[in-house]
Design a protein around this motif. Structure first.
Motif, short mmCIF file in Angstrom:
data_model
loop_
_atom_site.label_atom_id
_atom_site.label_comp_id
_atom_site.label_asym_id
_atom_site.label_seq_id
_atom_site.Cartn_x
_atom_site.Cartn_y
_atom_site.Cartn_z
N TRP A 79 42.00 43.97 22.75
CA TRP A 79 41.89 42.37 23.25
C TRP A 79 42.95 41.69 23.23
O TRP A 79 43.84 41.69 22.60
N TRP A 80 42.83 40.71 24.31
CA TRP A 80 44.10 39.73 24.57
C TRP A 80 43.35 38.42 23.94
O TRP A 80 42.52 37.93 24.25
N VAL A 81 44.04 37.99 23.05
CA VAL A 81 43.63 36.87 22.30
C VAL A 81 44.89 35.89 22.14
O VAL A 81 46.01 36.12 22.10
N ASP A 82 44.44 34.75 22.03
CA ASP A 82 45.54 33.47 21.77
C ASP A 82 44.70 33.02 20.38
O ASP A 82 43.74 32.14 20.43
N GLY A 83 45.28 33.29 19.28
CA GLY A 83 44.71 32.78 17.83
C GLY A 83 43.36 33.23 17.72
O GLY A 83 43.11 34.51 17.67
N ASP A 84 42.24 32.33 17.66
CA ASP A 84 40.81 32.97 17.61
C ASP A 84 40.07 32.93 18.92
O ASP A 84 39.15 32.87 18.86
N THR A 85 40.94 32.69 19.98
CA THR A 85 40.41 32.79 21.21
C THR A 85 40.18 33.95 21.99
O THR A 85 41.65 34.58 22.40
N TYR A 86 39.17 34.48 22.58
CA TYR A 86 39.32 36.03 23.20
C TYR A 86 39.68 35.35 24.62
O TYR A 86 38.83 34.71 25.47
N LEU A 87 40.46 36.05 25.23
CA LEU A 87 40.72 35.90 26.78
C LEU A 87 40.62 36.89 27.58
O LEU A 87 40.47 36.68 28.79
N GLY A 88 40.39 38.39 27.07
CA GLY A 88 40.37 39.65 27.98
C GLY A 88 40.39 40.82 27.12
O GLY A 88 40.67 40.77 25.96
N VAL A 111 40.09 39.62 32.49
CA VAL A 111 40.33 38.44 31.93
C VAL A 111 39.01 37.66 32.00
O VAL A 111 38.46 37.58 33.02
N ARG A 112 38.55 36.86 31.14
CA ARG A 112 37.45 36.23 31.02
C ARG A 112 37.39 34.97 32.31
O ARG A 112 38.75 34.36 32.47
N PRO A 113 36.41 34.70 32.80
CA PRO A 113 36.64 33.80 34.03
C PRO A 113 37.04 32.58 33.82
O PRO A 113 38.14 32.06 34.61
N ARG A 117 43.94 32.95 36.59
CA ARG A 117 45.06 32.18 37.02
C ARG A 117 45.81 31.57 36.10
O ARG A 117 46.44 30.39 36.54
N ARG A 118 46.05 31.94 35.09
CA ARG A 118 47.18 31.30 34.03
C ARG A 118 47.98 32.44 33.76
O ARG A 118 48.78 32.26 32.66
N GLY A 119 48.01 33.67 34.49
CA GLY A 119 49.02 34.74 33.86
C GLY A 119 48.68 35.48 33.04
O GLY A 119 49.59 36.48 32.74
N ASP A 146 40.37 47.19 43.59
CA ASP A 146 39.68 47.11 45.03
C ASP A 146 40.54 46.66 46.18
O ASP A 146 41.27 45.93 45.72
N ASP A 147 40.46 47.10 47.30
CA ASP A 147 41.30 46.57 48.15
C ASP A 147 41.13 45.12 48.76
O ASP A 147 42.15 44.48 49.36
N THR A 148 39.95 44.76 48.14
CA THR A 148 39.80 43.01 48.51
C THR A 148 40.22 42.14 47.41
O THR A 148 40.18 41.21 47.40
N ASN A 149 40.79 42.87 46.25
CA ASN A 149 41.04 42.38 45.15
C ASN A 149 42.68 41.70 45.07
O ASN A 149 43.35 42.42 44.16
N THR A 150 43.03 41.00 45.83
CA THR A 150 44.42 40.55 45.98
C THR A 150 45.01 40.10 44.52
O THR A 150 46.13 40.63 44.42
N ALA A 151 44.31 39.29 43.85
CA ALA A 151 44.92 38.85 42.44
C ALA A 151 45.13 40.10 41.76
O ALA A 151 46.43 40.21 41.29
N SER A 152 44.21 41.08 41.59
CA SER A 152 44.70 42.31 40.80
C SER A 152 45.87 43.28 41.52
O SER A 152 46.54 43.70 40.76
N ARG A 153 45.78 43.36 42.69
CA ARG A 153 46.83 44.03 43.32
C ARG A 153 48.32 43.23 43.27
O ARG A 153 49.16 43.91 42.78
N LYS A 154 48.37 42.02 43.08
CA LYS A 154 49.67 41.07 42.48
C LYS A 154 50.14 41.37 41.21
O LYS A 154 51.14 41.77 40.86
N VAL A 155 48.87 41.63 40.18
CA VAL A 155 49.27 41.90 39.01
C VAL A 155 49.91 43.08 38.79
O VAL A 155 51.11 43.28 38.21
N ILE A 156 49.23 44.14 39.40
CA ILE A 156 49.55 45.56 39.36
C ILE A 156 51.10 45.57 39.58
O ILE A 156 52.18 46.21 39.31
#
Length: 190
Positions: A79-88, A111-113, A117-119, A146-156
């Protein structure tokens, strides 16, 4: 950013429940073949109680055998967390079946909705590469989107993903985990 990749923990119970509500609102429980969709359908009725959530954390905190159409694949979750906050979360598939080689890859992330868009996705995937390489012996790592997921493509791509090809609606990238872990820039294919 002080977020980190950790083993699942009961310490983030309240924010985890809020995150799952966000995922449900966008229809994540209906995504075919998704481990998150399976967990939403299987566990959401038990997550609200401390005992039910502890049982869930105990289940996803170890290596699970994740059912695939062409076989069972060991799966680890962080899990990706910041303190006690679950982020993804990141799911590591320890090996690839023919369908995972085509569509799913070694790593799936979300990443939780409310935290997008915060990195976080890029930071989370970067943090996952040493785990894949050192703890699971996976190198290179296949990541698809997915080929339509520009954000995920940029992350990868930001994490060193080298595009191999497109199969149906999936873009397939290989990330040399050892090089990424060492901070080296991989050689890009043309």
């Amino acid at each position: 950013m002080s977020a980190q990749l950790i083993a699942p923990t009961v310490a983030v119970h309240a924010s985890f429940l809020a995150a799952m509500d966000e995922f449900l609102a966008e229809g994540a429980d209906s995504v075919q073949g998704s481990s998150m969709a399976h967990e939403l359908r299987t566990w959401r009725g038990r997550w609200a109680t401390a005992d039910g959530f502890a049982e869930y954390v105990g289940t996803v905190g170890g290596v699970m055998d994740h059912e695939r159409p062409d076989g069972v694949v060991p799966l680890s979750t962080r899990w990706w967390v910041d303190g006690d906050t679950y982020l993804g979360r990141i799911a590591f598939r320890h090996r690839l079946t023919p369908s995972l080689l085509t569509w799913g890859g070694h790593i799936g992330y979300g990443v939780r909705p409310g935290a997008r868009r915060r990195g976080h996705a890029t930071a989370m995937l970067r943090a996952a590469l040493p785990v894949a390489h050192h703890e699971l012996g996976i190198d290179p790592v296949l990541v698809t989107c997915d080929d339509t997921n520009t954000a995920s493509r940029k992350v990868i791509e930001a994490c060193g993903g080298i595009f191999e090809d497109q199969r149906d609606a999936k873009l397939r990238y290989w990330i040399p985990a050892a090089a990424a872990t060492a901070g080296q820039q991989p050689q890009r294919r043309i």
